[in-house]
Design a protein around this motif. Structure first.
Motif, PDB file in Angstrom:
ATOM      1  N   LYS A   2      35.557 -24.793  45.725  1.00  0.00           N
ATOM      2  CA  LYS A   2      34.569 -24.709  46.107  1.00  0.00           C
ATOM      3  C   LYS A   2      32.759 -25.128  46.018  1.00  0.00           C
ATOM      4  CE  LYS A   2      34.337 -21.056  46.618  1.00  0.00           C
ATOM      5  NZ  LYS A   2      34.876 -19.761  48.258  1.00  0.00           N
ATOM      6  N   ASP A  94      31.716 -19.719  42.942  1.00  0.00           N
ATOM      7  CA  ASP A  94      33.055 -20.187  42.279  1.00  0.00           C
ATOM      8  C   ASP A  94      33.107 -18.236  41.576  1.00  0.00           C
ATOM      9  OD1 ASP A  94      35.227 -20.264  40.596  1.00  0.00           O
ATOM     10  OD2 ASP A  94      34.851 -21.492  39.809  1.00  0.00           O
ATOM     11  N   GLN A  97      33.754 -15.992  45.049  1.00  0.00           N
ATOM     12  CA  GLN A  97      35.390 -16.359  45.273  1.00  0.00           C
ATOM     13  C   GLN A  97      35.835 -15.235  44.306  1.00  0.00           C
ATOM     14  OE1 GLN A  97      37.618 -19.478  47.129  1.00  0.00           O
ATOM     15  NE2 GLN A  97      38.514 -19.252  45.242  1.00  0.00           N
ATOM     16  N   PHE A  98      36.133 -15.026  42.651  1.00  0.00           N
ATOM     17  CA  PHE A  98      36.545 -14.375  42.291  1.00  0.00           C
ATOM     18  C   PHE A  98      36.880 -13.227  42.496  1.00  0.00           C
ATOM     19  CE2 PHE A  98      37.310 -11.848  38.817  1.00  0.00           C
ATOM     20  CZ  PHE A  98      38.578 -12.073  38.060  1.00  0.00           C
ATOM     21  N   CYS A  99      35.444 -12.663  42.898  1.00  0.00           N
ATOM     22  CA  CYS A  99      35.089 -11.706  42.652  1.00  0.00           C
ATOM     23  C   CYS A  99      35.690 -10.912  44.231  1.00  0.00           C
ATOM     24  CB  CYS A  99      33.949 -11.357  42.059  1.00  0.00           C
ATOM     25  SG  CYS A  99      33.579 -11.136  40.635  1.00  0.00           S
ATOM     26  N   ARG A 100      35.800 -11.259  45.390  1.00  0.00           N
ATOM     27  CA  ARG A 100      35.806 -10.651  46.543  1.00  0.00           C
ATOM     28  C   ARG A 100      37.318 -11.174  46.596  1.00  0.00           C
ATOM     29  NH1 ARG A 100      32.121 -11.307  51.042  1.00  0.00           N
ATOM     30  NH2 ARG A 100      33.934 -12.964  52.091  1.00  0.00           N
ATOM     31  N   LYS A 101      38.381 -12.300  45.989  1.00  0.00           N
ATOM     32  CA  LYS A 101      39.408 -12.416  46.364  1.00  0.00           C
ATOM     33  C   LYS A 101      40.257 -11.895  45.287  1.00  0.00           C
ATOM     34  CE  LYS A 101      42.925 -15.709  45.743  1.00  0.00           C
ATOM     35  NZ  LYS A 101      42.814 -17.337  45.006  1.00  0.00           N
ATOM     36  N   PHE A 102      40.326 -11.310  44.391  1.00  0.00           N
ATOM     37  CA  PHE A 102      40.531  -9.976  43.187  1.00  0.00           C
ATOM     38  C   PHE A 102      40.000  -8.560  43.552  1.00  0.00           C
ATOM     39  CE2 PHE A 102      41.645 -13.986  41.390  1.00  0.00           C
ATOM     40  CZ  PHE A 102      43.147 -13.927  42.315  1.00  0.00           C
ATOM     41  N   ASN A 103      39.399  -8.529  44.968  1.00  0.00           N
ATOM     42  CA  ASN A 103      38.195  -7.422  45.066  1.00  0.00           C
ATOM     43  C   ASN A 103      37.978  -6.533  43.827  1.00  0.00           C
ATOM     44  OD1 ASN A 103      37.106  -5.176  46.790  1.00  0.00           O
ATOM     45  ND2 ASN A 103      39.127  -3.894  46.044  1.00  0.00           N
ATOM     46  N   SER A 212      34.526 -15.426  56.932  1.00  0.00           N
ATOM     47  CA  SER A 212      35.008 -14.353  56.282  1.00  0.00           C
ATOM     48  C   SER A 212      34.490 -15.026  54.185  1.00  0.00           C
ATOM     49  CB  SER A 212      36.529 -13.830  56.138  1.00  0.00           C
ATOM     50  OG  SER A 212      37.692 -14.378  55.654  1.00  0.00           O
ATOM     51  N   SER A 213      34.947 -16.515  54.395  1.00  0.00           N
ATOM     52  CA  SER A 213      35.404 -17.263  53.134  1.00  0.00           C
ATOM     53  C   SER A 213      34.547 -18.307  52.898  1.00  0.00           C
ATOM     54  CB  SER A 213      36.475 -17.662  52.848  1.00  0.00           C
ATOM     55  OG  SER A 213      36.730 -18.930  54.073  1.00  0.00           O
TER      56      SER A 213
END
Length: 251
Positions: A2, A94, A97-103, A212-213
């Protein structure tokens, strides 16, 4: 992680004397280490004798106690590039990213950054929280510079400067790697309202990072929590500045 690792390696790939691995190999900290050096070689792109091969795996830095000696044992002349950014902004990114990546936006730790575990029950910063630990650069850097001497084999890139003035930061990396100066303003194009840069090859092909990322808007932090974070990182930042001989102005 990140701090701009993908932007950095994609930019360096513009140089004709550089080839880059397409994915994060993770060899020196993962289970594949037992498969041996030939497996690691098989993950690298084909290169000519005059080319430098680069791979990026952000986890190498935070797992330095394992990664640094293993890399040194493979090749003591390896050059290491570290890219960093404001530790508070990095921690928030960071977490996002975790919250978005793993929904995981529905779980408690993803409702607010302040409730993510960065704070202990007494209201102080929780140093064991992953987002905090990965922003504490000073706790890891000595494990690298004792094996890979600063200035000759260890180079630090400012993530903030890479965004604002990518060419200047990339020229420093070229010099560090002993490369001829090649990347110029012709290889960078700024796009969008937030002015993120895209990489442009010498034949004019443009490559931009996925919107998006990248460039996700950070939430506004509760003022007293941000002040607590700033106070916590201040001493670590000052120590990091001394370690690498560079003031990044995060305080």
């Amino acid at each position: 992680m990140k701090c701009g690792t993908r932007a950095l390696i994609n930019s360096l790939a513009l140089h004709p004397d550089v080839v880059t691995a397409e994915h994060e190999v993770g060899y020196f900290v993962g289970r594949n280490y037992d498969r041996g050096l030939e497996w690691y070689r098989s993950q690298m792109p084909t290169s000519r004798q005059n080319q430098i091969t680069i791979e990026k795996t952000p986890n190498y830095f935070i797992k330095s106690a394992v990664a640094a000696p293993r890399i040194h044992a493979m090749n003591a002349s390896t050059k290491i590039i570290l890219i960093v950014r404001d530790p508070v902004a990095r921690a928030v990114s960071d977490w996002l990213q975790f919250c978005r990546k793993f929904n995981q936006t529905h779980i408690e730790t993803c409702r607010t950054f302040e409730g993510s575990g960065i704070l202990a029950a007494n209201g102080h910063i929780n140093p064991k929280c992953a987002q905090i630990r990965r922003s504490s650069y000073a706790l890891e850097v000595d494990k690298w510079t004792t094996l890979f001497p600063l200035h000759t084999q260890f180079h630090v890139v400012s993530g903030e400067k890479l965004v604002l003035d990518p060419v200047s930061e990339l020229k420093k990396v070229e010099s560090f790697l002993g490369l001829r100066q090649h990347i110029t303003e012709r290889n960078i194009a700024f796009e969008g309202k937030r002015r993120f840069f895209c990489m442009v090859s010498d034949d004019g092909e443009k490559r931009c990072l996925k919107p998006s990322s990248k460039g996700v808007k950070h939430p506004d932090l509760i003022p007293h929590v941000e002040a607590t974070l700033r106070a916590y990182f201040k001493q670590l930042n000052q120590r990091f500045y001394r370690q690498v001989g560079q003031d990044f102005g995060w305080d």
